[in-house]
Design a protein around this motif. Structure first.
Motif, PDB file in Angstrom:
ATOM      1  N   GLN A  45      -1.675   4.064   4.209  1.00  0.00           N
ATOM      2  CA  GLN A  45      -1.347   3.518   5.518  1.00  0.00           C
ATOM      3  C   GLN A  45      -1.474   4.595   6.591  1.00  0.00           C
ATOM      4  O   GLN A  45      -1.854   4.322   7.719  1.00  0.00           O
ATOM      5  N   TYR A  46      -1.152   5.849   6.213  1.00  0.00           N
ATOM      6  CA  TYR A  46      -1.310   6.954   7.159  1.00  0.00           C
ATOM      7  C   TYR A  46      -2.783   7.108   7.538  1.00  0.00           C
ATOM      8  O   TYR A  46      -3.129   7.239   8.700  1.00  0.00           O
ATOM      9  N   HIS A  83       0.820  -1.207   0.000  1.00  0.00           N
ATOM     10  CA  HIS A  83       0.000   0.000   0.000  1.00  0.00           C
ATOM     11  C   HIS A  83       0.855   1.259   0.000  1.00  0.00           C
ATOM     12  O   HIS A  83       1.966   1.276   0.521  1.00  0.00           O
ATOM     13  N   GLU A  99      -5.232   5.062   7.430  1.00  0.00           N
ATOM     14  CA  GLU A  99      -5.970   3.912   7.949  1.00  0.00           C
ATOM     15  C   GLU A  99      -6.436   4.115   9.398  1.00  0.00           C
ATOM     16  O   GLU A  99      -7.622   3.979   9.698  1.00  0.00           O
ATOM     17  N   MET A 149       2.974   8.939  10.846  1.00  0.00           N
ATOM     18  CA  MET A 149       1.809   8.058  10.878  1.00  0.00           C
ATOM     19  C   MET A 149       1.369   7.812  12.329  1.00  0.00           C
ATOM     20  O   MET A 149       0.173   7.796  12.628  1.00  0.00           O
ATOM     21  N   ARG A 165      -9.601  -7.390   9.181  1.00  0.00           N
ATOM     22  CA  ARG A 165      -8.993  -6.371   8.335  1.00  0.00           C
ATOM     23  C   ARG A 165      -7.486  -6.616   8.196  1.00  0.00           C
ATOM     24  O   ARG A 165      -6.919  -6.418   7.118  1.00  0.00           O
ATOM     25  N   LYS A 186      -1.895  -0.683  15.236  1.00  0.00           N
ATOM     26  CA  LYS A 186      -2.701   0.474  14.858  1.00  0.00           C
ATOM     27  C   LYS A 186      -4.153   0.227  15.251  1.00  0.00           C
ATOM     28  O   LYS A 186      -5.027   1.027  14.936  1.00  0.00           O
TER      29      LYS A 186
END
Lengths: 307, 544, 318
Positions: free
Chosen positions: B119-120, B114, B122, B174, C228, C222
């Motif tokens: 990715q940031y 990606h 998400e 991020m 997911r 995260k």
């Protein structure tokens, strides 16, 4: 209702197998030396059951003439006799004793599959290790040749070759061994390629070690685990391929007892709801399942994957 | 939670934290009851050698353990939430949103499939903090604050299209995406070159201060943690050694272990007399130009190595220092130039060298793990060169192996029949040294031999190499990126950059001005134990 | 982007070259025979006249390269020569059967591919659960079964006395689509069972292999949900091995078809090939082998191209 009885027997059989596996593992742990003991403790029930079955098959294959009640090729009664006291599993389409043929089949089918796999391994792993170690044009030539051979599906290729060379045991072994050695070559080469880039191989080269010692002492010991697992998997493939060919009438030829052709010869009974013709198929499946269970355990151990 | 520190409330507390790890189907404790308190906006440095449990403790602050680990006791409370009792969903909601993580290797921790921007966005989008468009413009702002080049477009690249130092800054950005209360930095600059490290450290410190974010900064490098942390906690094998604010910890460590860590960099090789001008060097690298394919990796490299002397070849990744070693050993025949050994030309390809020529030059590798065949026992590993080159057999061979083990300070009876897997990292490296010695060489190439080791262990290896050099009149070529190691062991220094030698000379001259500008940059980028070092340096560079 | 097209073009050229060499191999294989194919073929019935006739039929009296060029130009125009056993043009024997075989293979693939992907992802998600262990053990078991065993069990169970489905998959005339699907259900199910297990296991393994990667840990840290993590973070990186396994299994369907066609007496290419091998009907065997090999090469080619396109490191260079 049929479904429920089926399910019941299914569960009983699975439970029986697992119990046999457990018993075998317990006994094996008790009688083997210390190093082996530690290994065996990590074996799941599936693998223990697999080992037990493999030992039984080897035993039956070796002592077939002593165990079988009747000779392999003798006609002992009328065709398609049902199961009784004398002929425990009845007779086949020519009136030969089914149980005896099943026992001799172990010797023929398993023996030939084993010989074929061994030959395929000898060719494939030697060339594969050599290609990875020497590299350069040798690797290029061998790899391209294998690519082309692998571009023809194995069964189709063996059918083509058998058309040309005819179907005898020797040609069968040679044809399947050559075709299968290409797959072994691929694996041996890729395993060795991962080892060849290691610093200890560089150190050995700089020390001035010769090719033979480089392969046997430095590379082979580190490639052994995946190669042994592959031997098990290859054996299954070869075994299934020979059975399939025999089933198609192009493998082992009558009157030799062979599980693949035994299914074919007696297949008509299945439509009448008789499962006897499926017994040789069960014998095939049981052995491949067993080998796969053991290989799966070994691969899992080798990869060290906890998940 | 009324405890105050400079008027700041407590953010995170751990009490008696115990963590177990699984190996060979049994659980054993790896963290033995750690207490930790962190206030809002405060930066705590966690330091220790490998196996100290610092990453494990850092991850536990997020209520997270790696596979094969489990928290077995103690309590972890984050802003009033008991993480030991919280459900998975509650913990998921905290992670990425209120507690973020910055990993050691950004290159491996960004998903290769990606783009950086995806990715940031998400975490902010999935956690419902902001919408995609808002997150994107926020990302550009943070990229700019992190001093990334082309902040407007860099987010639309894939990770493999961005350099390591930039990725590490993008990862910090991020982590900042949801403006978390706490960020765990897990060795964020360990994989970077020293000159890049400075930029990343400055950017991280800057952004943490701007948003008043609390942080746990995990590292094994004291000088780095001195720049980043308000307080430092020292860990050893899962136990706390001591904790104090940064300045008092640096000036007056209490515990012996901490003092020994501080003292590590004291080893220095005695000054050697200058080499007589007419003496033939053991190895001469003459006008070497070499490369792979069409690309030249080395350009016109020259230097000499004399008996009983150590030449340190210094440079950052890509400088060509390892390639030089490959040319000398004959693994990479050069395009131009030649290698002289005792004044005689060596064949460029190792396959054309005589057995005696191969014997005379030995090599010790960086990763002892891959340098020793895992399936061979010590007996064969170090016996083989003696058997091959010197023709030793039977008892004579065994005696020689035992003698070699004595030399590297490993008890022969205990170690002779072990496999490499049964050794520690430092012991493996010692076996690597013994294997080189077994050939009775005149010259040894040491390729980053200490960079994979903890400081105290590395120190032992350097001392051993020093002792062996005097005992056997060895010439060393010492490849390293670490200037502290250079100070400790070198007689002469060769500085390389992008395939060229930018400066060379005796060690005493190298560490005194005037320098070549690149040497200057390299020297000034090595972090020092002074908490004001980074601030001063940045000010100096800005004005100069 | 241009480099990616040149990469694909190179792969395409390589595929064509492979196919060419394969055609040489299939054709040249007859030359490997010690002695004379015509005599071997006729066996007891060999008289000088019949041998000469066969030799003319196969063109054995001409030098090898001439024969090969003639054969290849013929093949390219859809002319595979005449069958030795019944003198009919090979193309006539092949054409309808090829359609049948393709129908069966596609039928099985349409069930097997989505099913195995789904099961593989679920097994990776619920790894080490009962579901995972059970599906793993049954996958191992079904891989180990010979195709004819699976086929006969299905016949015994679903076609025998109760007779929900026909055990013979032959059809006459011009059956409707529904009729075809019904009649070929058992062979298609057999093939599905045989390939699903392998694809599922490999999908699971390809995903699980990646779960130790730092970027997966990052996704978890995260705060992403497990589903997911698997679908968004692991799966895109596991595509290359998964695509290869699918191609391998689709190719395997082609070989598996041979045995299954024989069991169910299905009028396809496999059945034809087995009959021709038994009769040593060389032109037919060559033609069918070439078609199977071409399908195989084509599948691998497609898989390679798709795997390349799925890797951003190859598509977007620095």
């Amino acid at each position: 209702m049929g479904f429920l009885t089926g399910l019941f027997w299914f569960v009983v059989v699975i439970a029986g197998c697992m119990a046999a596996g457990w018993l075998f593992r317990t006994i094996a742990i008790a009688v083997t030396p210390k190093g082996v003991k530690k290994e065996l403790r990590t074996a799941p029930l599936t693998a223990s059951f697999g080992m037990l079955m493999i030992i039984i098959y080897i035993f039956v294959a070796i002592f077939a003439p002593l165990i079988a009640p009747f000779p392999e090729r003798m006609v002992v009664g009328p065709e398609y006799m049902p199961w009784d006291q004398v002929h425990l599993l009845g007779t086949d389409n020519l009136g030969r004793d089914m149980l005896s043929r099943l026992i001799f089949g172990a010797r023929n089918t398993v023996g030939i599959a084993f010989a074929t796999t061994a030959l395929a391994f000898l060719i494939g792993s030697i060339l594969g290790l050599l290609a990875a170690t020497v590299g350069g044009w040798l690797d290029q030539v061998l790899s391209r040749a294998v690519d082309v051979l692998m571009a023809i599906p194995a069964l189709i290729f063996s059918l083509l070759l058998l058309t040309i060379f005819g179907t005898s045991v020797i040609t069968l072994i040679l044809v399947i061994a050559v075709i299968d050695s290409t797959r072994v070559f691929r694996l041996a080469r890729s395993v060795a390629l991962n080892i060849v880039v290691m610093d200890y191989i560089e150190a050995a080269k700089l020390r001035g070690e010769g090719l033979w010692r480089l392969i046997t002492r430095e590379i082979l010991p580190n490639a052994m685990a995946p190669l042994v697992a592959e031997f098990g998997l290859r054996f299954c493939f070869v075994f299934l391929a020979i059975s399939a060919l025999s089933f198609l009438g192009l493998g082992l030829q009558p009157p030799m007892a062979d599980w693949g052709s035994m299914v074919k010869e007696n297949a008509t009974l299945i439509a009448f709801g008789d499962i006897t013709p499926l017994l040789p198929a069960v014998a095939i499946a049981l052995l491949t399942v067993s080998v796969n269970f053991v290989v799966d355990w070994q691969l899992h151990r080798a990869s060290g994957l906890k998940e | 939670m009324t405890e105050q520190n400079n008027g700041k409330p407590v953010l995170l507390t751990m009490k008696g934290l115990r963590i177990e790890g699984r190996s060979d189907e049994t659980w054993s404790e790896i963290v033995h009851g750690i207490d930790l308190t962190l206030h809002k906006g405060e930066v705590l440095g966690l330091i220790g050698e490998s196996g100290a449990g610092k990453s494990t403790v850092g991850l536990a602050a997020m209520g997270f353990t790696r596979d094969g680990c489990r928290i077995s006791g103690g309590e972890i409370v984050f802003d009033g939430i008991d993480l030991m009792k919280a459900s998975e969903a509650t913990k998921r909601d905290l992670r990425g949103k209120r507690i973020a993580y910055v990993a050691q290797s950004a290159a491996a921790s960004f998903n290769p499939a990606h783009k950086l921007m995806d990715q940031y966005c998400e975490a902010p989008v999935q956690h419902g903090v902001m919408g995609r468009n808002e997150a994107e413009s926020d990302a550009v702002d943070l990229y700019r604050r992190m001093q990334l080049p082309e902040p407007d477009v860099i987010g639309f690249r894939y990770p493999h299209q961005v350099s390591g130092g930039q990725l590490q800054r993008a990862m910090t950005a991020m982590a900042m995406a949801c403006r978390p209360d706490l960020i765990i930095f897990d060795e964020p600059t360990t994989a970077l070159d020293v000159t890049t490290q400075i930029e990343v450290l400055a950017a991280i410190r800057n952004i943490v201060e701007q948003f008043d974010t609390a942080a746990i900064y995990i590292t094994h490098d004291l000088a780095v943690v001195a720049q980043m942390a308000d307080r430092i906690k020292v860990l050893l094998k899962g136990d706390e050694v001591e904790e104090a604010d940064t300045r008092s910890m640096l000036s007056a460590p209490k515990e012996d272990y901490t003092k020994s860590l501080w003292a590590v960099r004291s080893h220095a090789r005695a000054e050697q007399p200058p080499v007589a001008a007419d003496k033939t060097p053991v190895v001469s690298v003459k006008n070497i130009t070499a490369g792979y394919g069409a690309v030249d990796v080395l350009m016109n490299v020259n230097f000499d190595i004399h008996e009983r002397r150590t030449v340190a070849v210094v440079g950052e990744s890509g400088s060509g220092k390892s390639t030089t070693a490959r040319v000398i050993t004959g693994l990479l025949p050069p395009r131009q130039g030649e290698i002289l050994f005792d004044g005689k030309v060596l064949p460029p390809d190792y396959r054309r060298r005589t057995r005696d020529q191969l014997r005379q030059a030995q090599m010790i590798y960086q990763m002892a793990d891959t340098a020793l065949n895992p399936k061979l026992r010590i007996r064969e590993l170090i016996g083989r060169p003696a058997q091959m080159y010197l023709g030793l057999q039977g008892k004579a061979l065994t005696d020689r192996i035992r003698n070699l083990l004595d030399l590297i300070e490993l008890e022969p009876d205990d170690y002779i029949d072990r496999l490499p897997a049964e050794l520690s990292g430092g012991q493996k490296q010692r076996i690597g040294i013994a294997r080189a010695l077994a050939a009775e060489p005149k010259f040894i190439i040491c390729d980053e031999v200490t960079s994979a080791l903890d400081q105290l262990v590395a120190e032992g290896i350097l001392k051993l190499l020093d002792k062996l050099q005097t005992e056997f009149d060895l010439a060393y070529m010492f490849i390293t990126h670490d200037l502290a190691t250079v100070k400790a062991i070198a007689d002469e220094v060769v500085v390389m950059k992008e395939g060229r030698v930018v400066e060379q000379g005796p060690k005493s001259e190298m560490f005194q001005p005037p320098h070549d500008p690149y040497t200057e940059l390299l020297l000034s980028s090595v972090p020092e134990m002074d908490p004001d070092w980074l601030t001063d340096l940045l000010r100096e560079r800005e004005s100069g | 982007m241009s480099h990616i097209w040149s990469m694909i073009a190179k792969r395409l050229a390589l595929g064509l070259l492979t196919l060419f060499i394969v055609s040489l191999l299939i054709f040249g294989a007859t030359e490997l025979l010690p002695g004379d194919f015509a005599e071997e073929f006729l066996g007891q019935a060999a008289t000088p006249e019949t041998v000469a006739a066969i030799r003319r039929e196969l063109g054995l009296d001409l030098p090898m390269h001439t024969r090969y060029i003639e054969w290849l130009t013929g093949v390219l125009q859809g002319d595979f020569g005449n069958s030795l056993s019944n003198r009919r043009p090979v193309i006539e024997l092949i054409s309808t059967r090829l359609g049948n075989t393709l129908f069966l293979a596609l039928y099985a693939a349409a069930i097997a591919v989505p099913l195995s992907l789904m099961l593989g992802i679920l097994a990776a998600l619920f790894r080490n659960s009962f579901f995972d262990r059970f599906s793993n053990a049954s996958a191992l078991t079904s891989i180990s079964f010979p195709e004819f065993f699976v086929a006969y069990i299905l016949i015994f169970w679903l076609a025998g006395r109760g007779g929900m489905f026909p055990s013979m998959a032959s059809f006459r005339g011009d059956p409707s689509m529904a009729e075809m699907l019904y009649r070929t259900f058992l062979p298609a199910l057999t093939l599905t069972l045989v390939v699903t297990a392998h694809m599922m296991r490999m999908t699971r393994a390809a995903i699980i292999n990646l779960l130790a990667s730092p970027y997966i840990e990052m996704a978890r840290l995260k705060g992403m949900k497990p589903m997911r993590v698997i679908v968004k973070h692991a799966l895109p990186n596991a595509l290359a091995p998964i695509i290869n396994v699918i191609a391998l299994n689709l190719a395997y369907l082609i070989t598996g078809v041979v045995v299954v066609e024989v069991v169910f007496v299905f009028p396809g290419l496999g059945q034809l090939m087995v009959d021709s091998v038994a009769a040593r009907d060389m032109p037919v065997v060559q033609a069918v082998a070439l078609i199977f090999a071409a399908a195989y090469v084509l599948l691998n080619l497609t898989a390679d191209v798709l795997a390349t396109l799925s890797n951003p490191r190859l598509v977007h260079r620095r």
